[in-house]
Design a protein around this motif. Sequence first.
Motif, short mmCIF file in Angstrom:
data_model
loop_
_atom_site.label_atom_id
_atom_site.label_comp_id
_atom_site.label_asym_id
_atom_site.label_seq_id
_atom_site.Cartn_x
_atom_site.Cartn_y
_atom_site.Cartn_z
N LYS A 180 0.83 -1.21 0.00
CA LYS A 180 0.00 0.00 0.00
C LYS A 180 0.86 1.26 0.00
O LYS A 180 0.62 2.19 -0.77
CB LYS A 180 -0.93 0.01 1.21
CG LYS A 180 -1.84 1.23 1.25
CD LYS A 180 -2.77 1.19 2.46
CE LYS A 180 -3.65 2.44 2.51
NZ LYS A 180 -4.53 2.43 3.71
N GLY A 181 1.87 1.30 0.88
CA GLY A 181 2.72 2.48 0.97
C GLY A 181 3.46 2.75 -0.32
O GLY A 181 3.53 3.90 -0.79
N ALA A 224 2.59 1.83 -3.33
CA ALA A 224 1.64 2.25 -4.35
C ALA A 224 1.23 3.70 -4.16
O ALA A 224 1.08 4.45 -5.13
CB ALA A 224 0.41 1.34 -4.32
N MET A 225 1.04 4.12 -2.91
CA MET A 225 0.63 5.50 -2.65
C MET A 225 1.74 6.48 -3.03
O MET A 225 1.47 7.56 -3.58
CB MET A 225 0.24 5.66 -1.18
CG MET A 225 -1.04 4.93 -0.81
SD MET A 225 -1.42 5.02 0.96
CE MET A 225 -1.81 6.76 1.12
N VAL A 226 2.99 6.11 -2.76
CA VAL A 226 4.10 6.96 -3.19
C VAL A 226 4.14 7.05 -4.71
O VAL A 226 4.30 8.13 -5.29
CB VAL A 226 5.44 6.43 -2.63
CG1 VAL A 226 6.62 7.11 -3.33
CG2 VAL A 226 5.52 6.67 -1.13
N GLN A 227 3.98 5.90 -5.39
CA GLN A 227 4.00 5.90 -6.85
C GLN A 227 2.90 6.77 -7.42
O GLN A 227 3.09 7.45 -8.43
CB GLN A 227 3.86 4.47 -7.38
CG GLN A 227 3.89 4.38 -8.90
CD GLN A 227 5.15 4.98 -9.50
OE1 GLN A 227 6.26 4.54 -9.18
NE2 GLN A 227 5.01 5.98 -10.36
N ARG A 228 1.75 6.77 -6.77
CA ARG A 228 0.66 7.62 -7.24
C ARG A 228 1.09 9.08 -7.29
O ARG A 228 0.82 9.80 -8.25
CB ARG A 228 -0.55 7.47 -6.30
CG ARG A 228 -1.71 8.39 -6.68
CD ARG A 228 -2.61 8.66 -5.50
NE ARG A 228 -3.70 9.56 -5.89
CZ ARG A 228 -4.45 10.20 -5.02
NH1 ARG A 228 -4.25 10.06 -3.73
NH2 ARG A 228 -5.41 11.01 -5.42
N TRP A 229 1.77 9.54 -6.22
CA TRP A 229 2.18 10.94 -6.18
C TRP A 229 3.35 11.24 -7.10
O TRP A 229 3.48 12.35 -7.61
CB TRP A 229 2.47 11.36 -4.73
CG TRP A 229 1.21 11.46 -3.93
CD1 TRP A 229 0.77 10.61 -2.97
CD2 TRP A 229 0.21 12.47 -4.06
NE1 TRP A 229 -0.45 11.01 -2.49
CE2 TRP A 229 -0.82 12.16 -3.14
CE3 TRP A 229 0.08 13.61 -4.86
CZ2 TRP A 229 -1.96 12.94 -3.00
CZ3 TRP A 229 -1.06 14.39 -4.72
CH2 TRP A 229 -2.06 14.06 -3.80
N HIS A 273 -6.62 16.94 0.26
CA HIS A 273 -5.87 15.76 0.70
C HIS A 273 -5.15 16.02 2.02
O HIS A 273 -5.01 15.11 2.85
CB HIS A 273 -4.85 15.37 -0.38
CG HIS A 273 -4.06 14.14 -0.05
ND1 HIS A 273 -4.60 12.87 -0.10
CD2 HIS A 273 -2.76 13.98 0.34
CE1 HIS A 273 -3.68 11.99 0.24
NE2 HIS A 273 -2.55 12.64 0.52
N ARG A 287 -3.93 15.38 7.36
CA ARG A 287 -2.59 14.78 7.37
C ARG A 287 -1.54 15.86 7.12
O ARG A 287 -1.84 16.89 6.53
CB ARG A 287 -2.47 13.68 6.32
CG ARG A 287 -2.85 14.15 4.92
CD ARG A 287 -2.64 13.07 3.87
NE ARG A 287 -3.37 11.84 4.12
CZ ARG A 287 -4.64 11.65 3.77
NH1 ARG A 287 -5.31 12.63 3.18
NH2 ARG A 287 -5.24 10.51 3.99
N VAL A 309 1.86 10.89 2.17
CA VAL A 309 1.71 9.45 2.41
C VAL A 309 2.17 9.15 3.83
O VAL A 309 3.33 9.40 4.18
CB VAL A 309 2.57 8.62 1.42
CG1 VAL A 309 2.44 7.14 1.72
CG2 VAL A 309 2.16 8.91 -0.03
N ALA A 351 7.54 11.18 -2.11
CA ALA A 351 6.37 11.83 -2.72
C ALA A 351 6.36 13.32 -2.41
O ALA A 351 6.12 14.16 -3.29
CB ALA A 351 5.08 11.17 -2.24
#
Length: 205
Positions: A87-88, A90-95, A139, A143, A147, A154
């Motif tokens: 999950k972590g 993938a979330m970094v890759q998204r950004w 977003h 937070r 991420v 990110a």
Amino acid sequence: MKLYHFALSGHAHRARLFMSLLGIPHEVVDVDLRSGAHKTPEFLALNPFGQLPVLDDNGTIIADSNAILVYLATKFGRTDWLPQDAKGAAMVQRWLSVAAGDLAFGPAAARLITVFGAKFNPDDVIARAHVLLKRLEAHLAEREWLVGAQPTIADVALYSYLSSAPEGNVDLSAYPRVNAFLRRIEALPGFVPFAKTRAGLAAAA
């Protein structure tokens, strides 16, 4: 390590920023884009795309700023900056994709017009910038970092062109959470600032 760099490139700055945050000793090799130094045979041998930055790690050549962030975090085992759980990661890759897409075609493109005379439509790219900024503002509502509970690559990937958005006539005043996010990055040990220009809204600051 050598980092081929141009002071006014946000892509080059994100690589230099991350190296400084990690405390990695390196030599900065300035490449003058304005004189076409990135199109010489010598530079094209390093990166056939003719783009900065380029990292030379004792003969291992890594081009592309986001690839350099991944390479450095992986090489030095910095799972705090690049999570290894599914999950972590993938979330970094998204950004990182946002940095290469929405950021590049919004705030970064707007700055290219004022600083380098690029032929983009200013209304279009400024509008894209505000779409991204509104999404980031939402977003960041609950937070501090993009991420997880600590900074990652990110955050580094988005910093340079977000912080310089006013140079492209992108007003950040309506985005308090984005501004607070930028100040948090600037407070990190090892932070190095992105070179500023007197362009766009920054000319009146």
